[in-house]
Scaffold this motif. Structure first.
Motif, short mmCIF file in Angstrom:
data_model
loop_
_atom_site.label_atom_id
_atom_site.label_comp_id
_atom_site.label_asym_id
_atom_site.label_seq_id
_atom_site.Cartn_x
_atom_site.Cartn_y
_atom_site.Cartn_z
N UNK A 127 -46.29 72.40 -30.93
CA UNK A 127 -47.35 73.08 -31.69
C UNK A 127 -48.68 72.80 -31.06
N UNK A 128 -48.72 71.54 -30.58
CA UNK A 128 -50.12 71.11 -29.87
C UNK A 128 -50.41 71.98 -28.89
N UNK A 129 -49.38 72.43 -27.70
CA UNK A 129 -49.88 72.92 -26.58
C UNK A 129 -49.89 74.37 -26.78
N UNK A 130 -49.22 74.98 -27.75
CA UNK A 130 -49.36 76.32 -28.01
C UNK A 130 -50.71 76.59 -28.81
N UNK A 131 -51.00 75.97 -29.56
CA UNK A 131 -52.24 75.88 -30.33
C UNK A 131 -53.46 75.97 -29.56
N UNK A 132 -53.40 75.12 -28.42
CA UNK A 132 -54.38 75.06 -27.39
C UNK A 132 -54.30 76.39 -26.41
N UNK A 133 -53.14 77.10 -26.20
CA UNK A 133 -53.13 78.24 -25.59
C UNK A 133 -53.59 77.97 -24.15
N UNK A 134 -52.59 77.07 -23.53
CA UNK A 134 -52.94 76.43 -22.07
C UNK A 134 -51.67 77.18 -21.21
N UNK A 135 -52.13 77.21 -20.11
CA UNK A 135 -50.97 77.54 -18.97
C UNK A 135 -50.41 76.53 -18.57
N UNK A 136 -51.17 75.27 -18.25
CA UNK A 136 -50.21 74.23 -17.21
C UNK A 136 -50.69 72.95 -18.11
N UNK A 137 -49.82 71.94 -17.82
CA UNK A 137 -50.24 70.68 -18.26
C UNK A 137 -51.54 70.05 -17.69
N UNK A 138 -51.91 70.35 -16.42
CA UNK A 138 -53.05 69.80 -16.16
C UNK A 138 -54.37 70.56 -16.64
N UNK A 139 -54.14 71.75 -17.34
CA UNK A 139 -55.10 72.28 -18.11
C UNK A 139 -55.55 71.78 -19.50
N UNK A 140 -54.31 71.13 -20.03
CA UNK A 140 -54.47 70.43 -21.46
C UNK A 140 -55.10 69.13 -20.79
#
Length: 531
Positions: free
Chosen positions: A99-112
Motif C-alpha cells: 500500500x505504501x509503494x503503490x500510494x507513492x506511484x513509484x517505478x523502482x525501489x531507488x525512486x522510493x
C-alpha cells in the motif's frame, strides 16, 4: 546426449509456444508505441494471477531448482525454510508494504529511496542493485542453468549460457514486463507439472512395487535426518541453518530484502491494476510457495538413493563432490518424453528469471540513472530503446563473468545467500526505518548502509564459524540502532520526506485474510511434523 528425439520435440514445442505467446501479449494497437509505463510496468494493468505466477516464476530459477535441489541432496528438507518462510513474508509485504509503494506511484525501489532520503541514497543503491543483479543474480542463473544443459545435452557450459540468454532476450525484450508477466502463467504451469512429475517418478522408483507412498516411506525411514527442519548444534550444516534461529533470526531479514525491497521481484506488484489486485497476487504466490519444496527439494533428497554413485560418496552427510549436479543426474533416469517435459520446466524457470532480472536492470538504469542524470527530456520511445540496449548489455556482461565467479564454488546456492547476507540487513533497515520511523534521515540511511558492510565483514573475518543467519540478524539490529542514533544527532529530514501513513489503507479483504490464516496454519503443521 541424454535427451531423445521425443524430448527435443517437447522442448521445441514449448519454446515455440512461449515465443508466440510473448509476441501476442506484447502487441500494440495499430500506430501505437510503447511508453515507459507500458514497457517497465506493463501499463499498470497486471491481474492478480499474472502477478502471483510471475513472482514465483521470477524467483524459481536455476539457483533454486539446481542449487536448492543440491542442498536437499546435501542437508535435506531443512533447506525448504527458504521457501516456506517466504510464504509468510509475502503476506506481510502484501498487507503492510505494497500500500505504501503503490500510494507513492513509484517505478523502482531507488525512486522510493529518493523521495524518502534524497538523491545520494538513490544513486548509491541504483548502482549497487545494477551491479548485484548483473554480476551475482544473472551469473548464478546462467551458470547453474548451463550445468543442467551440459549434463543432458553435452553442449558446453559457455554455449549453454549463451543459448539461455538469447532465448530469454528473444521472447521478453520487445514486450518488456508485460511479456514477461503474462507468459509466466505458462512458465509456472510447466514448472509445477514438470516438478510434480519428477517428484512422483522418483518416489515410484524408490518405492518399487509399493508405489509412490512406499517410496516416500522408504526414503523417510532410511534417511530420517534428511527430513529434519531444525538442526542441533552438532549437525554439519548448522552453520548454514542454525537450528531454532532459522525461525527467529536473520533468515527473515533475507526474505524481506528479497520479497519486499528487491526490484526484480516487487516490480510485478508495482504493475498491478490496484492495491487489491496486487495483494491477491502476492497471496497466490504465497500459496504456490507451499508446494515448491515438493517439486524442488524432494528430488534432491531422492538423488541420495538414485544418483549417489554418479554424484560422489557420502560421509556423515558431507559430500566429497559438488552438489549442483543432483537434479540433472535425477533427470537422466526419467523416461523419454517426460525427460523433455522436465527439461522444458527447467528451461522455463531459467529464462523467466533471466528475463525478469534484465527487465529490472534496464528499468533501474533507464529510469533512475539515464533519464535523471545522463539524458533528460527525451521521448518515451527513446527511453524504451535504452531499456532494451541495457538488457542486452547486462546479459553479455553476465555471460562472460559467470564462470570466473562461480565455476569453483561447491554450492552456488549457499554462496549466493552468503553474499546477499552482507548487504541485506542494511537494505531492510533503510526501508523499514524510512517507512515507519519519521525521524530517520539521509545521514542515518548512509550510516546503516555502512554498518551492514562493516559489521558483516567483521563478523565473517573474526568469527568465521558463526552461523551466517545469526550474523545477518546481529548486523540488522546494529543497523537499526546506528541509524536511529545518527538520525537523532543530525538534522531533521527535509519537509515531505517522511512517509505519511495516515492516508494509507492497510485493511485487507476478507478472502485475503482467510487465505493468510490457512497458509499460516499449514506452515505450522509442516514444521510440527518435520521438526
Amino acid at each position: 546426449m541424454f535427451l531423445s528425439t521425443l524430448d527435443l520435440i517437447v522442448v521445441a514445442v514449448y519454446a515455440l509456444v512461449l515465443f508466440a505467446l510473448a509476441q501476442y501479449v506484447s502487441r500494440e494497437p495499430k500506430g501505437a508505441q510503447k511508453n515507459t509505463e507500458d514497457y517497465f510496468l506493463a501499463g499498470k494493468s497486471l491481474p492478480w494471477w499474472a502477478i502471483g505466477a510471475s513472482l514465483v516464476a521470477a524467483n524459481i530459477s536455476a539457483e533454486q531448482i539446481i542449487g536448492m535441489s543440491g542442498e536437499g541432496y546435501r542437508i535435506g528438507l531443512a533447506i525448504a525454510a527458504y521457501e516456506w518462510q517466504a510464504a509468510i513474508v509475502l503476506i506481510i509485504v502484501a498487507k503492510y508494504l505494497l500500500p505504501i509503494f503503490l500510494k507513492r506511484e513509484i517505478y523502482t525501489m531507488p525512486q522510493f529511496l529518493e523521495t524518502r532520503y534524497g538523491e545520494g541514497v538513490k544513486i548509491t543503491m541504483s548502482v549497487f542493485w545494477i551491479a548485484l543483479y548483473t554480476i551475482v543474480n544473472l551469473t548464478a542463473v546462467m551458470w547453474l542453468g548451463s550445468i543442467a544443459v551440459n549434463t543432458l545435452t553435452g553442449v558446453s557450459l559457455f554455449w549453454g549460457m549463451a543459448g539461455l540468454a538469447a532465448f530469454a532476450l528473444a521472447y521478453s525484450m520487445f514486450g518488456g514486463l508485460k511479456a514477461v508477466a503474462l507468459t509466466d502463467m505458462l512458465q509456472v504451469t510447466i514448472l509445477v507439472i514438470g516438478g510434480f512429475v519428477i517428484a512422483w517418478l522418483t518416489m515410484g522408483m524408490i518405492g518399487g512395487d509399493g508405489g509412490v507412498a512406499n517410496g516416500f516411506k522408504r526414503l523417510y525411514t532410511e534417511f530420517p535426518d534428511k527430513f529434519d527442519m531444525i538442526f542441533e548444534k552438532d549437525h554439519f550444516a548448522y552453520d548454514k541453518l542454525p537450528g531454532i534461529w532459522t525461525l527467529l533470526g536473520g533468515l527473515w531479514v533475507l526474505h524481506f530484502s528479497y520479497w519486499g525491497f528487491n526490484q526484480y521481484i516487487i516490480q510485478r506488484a508495482l504493475g498491478a491494476k490496484n492495491v487489491r489486485e496486487a495483494q491477491k497476487g502476492l497471496v497466490f504466490a504465497a500459496a504456490l510457495k507451499l508446494v515448491m519444496p515438493l517439486i524442488i527439494v524432494l528430488p534432491g533428497i531422492a538423488a541420495v538413493m538414485l544418483a549417489a554413485p554418479e554424484m560422489g560418496a557420502i560421509d556423515k552427510g558431507v559430500l566429497d563432490t559438488a552438489t549442483d549436479r543432483a537434479y540433472p543426474e535425477v533427470m537422466k533416469i526419467m523416461p523419454s518424453g517426460l525427460r523433455g517435459l522436465i527439461f522444458a520446466a527447467l528451461i522455463a524457470a531459467i529464462v523467466s528469471s533471466l528475463a525478469s532480472m534484465v527487465n529490472s536492470i534496464s528499468t533501474i538504469f533507464t529510469m533512475d540513472i539515464y533519464r535523471d542524470y545522463l539524458s533528460k527530456d527525451k521521448s518515451e520511445t527513446h527511453y524504451v530503446m535504452i531499456g532494451r540496449i541495457t538488457a542486452i548489455a547486462a546479459m553479455v556482461i553476465a555471460l562472460f563473468t559467470a564462470k570466473p565467479l562461480l565455476g569453483n564454488m561447491e554450492s552456488a546456492f549457499q554462496a549466493i545467500q552468503e553474499f546477499t547476507g552482507f548487504i541485506a540487513p542494511g537494505i531492510v533497515a533503510v526501508f523499514v526505518m524510512g517507512m515507519f520511523y519519521k525521524r530517520t534521515n539521509s545521514a542515518g540511511a548512509f550510516a546503516m548502509l555502512a554498518v551492514t558492510l562493516i559489521a558483516s565483514y567483521g563478523l565473517k573475518s573474526f568469527m568465521p564459524d558463526f552461523p551466517f543467519v545469526n550474523r545477518v540478524w546481529i548486523t540488522f539490529l546494529s543497523c537499526l540502532l546506528v541509524g536511529a542514533v545518527v538520525s537523532h544527532i543530525t538534522s531533521m529530514p527535509k519537509s515531505g520526506q517522511p512517509v505519511i501513513l495516515g492516508d494509507i489503507n492497510f485493511k485487507t479483504s476478507r478472502s485475503f485474510n482467510v487465505w493468510a490464516i490457512v497458509i499460516g496454519a499449514i506452515l505450522i503443521g509442516l514444521y510440527a511434523i518435520f521438526w
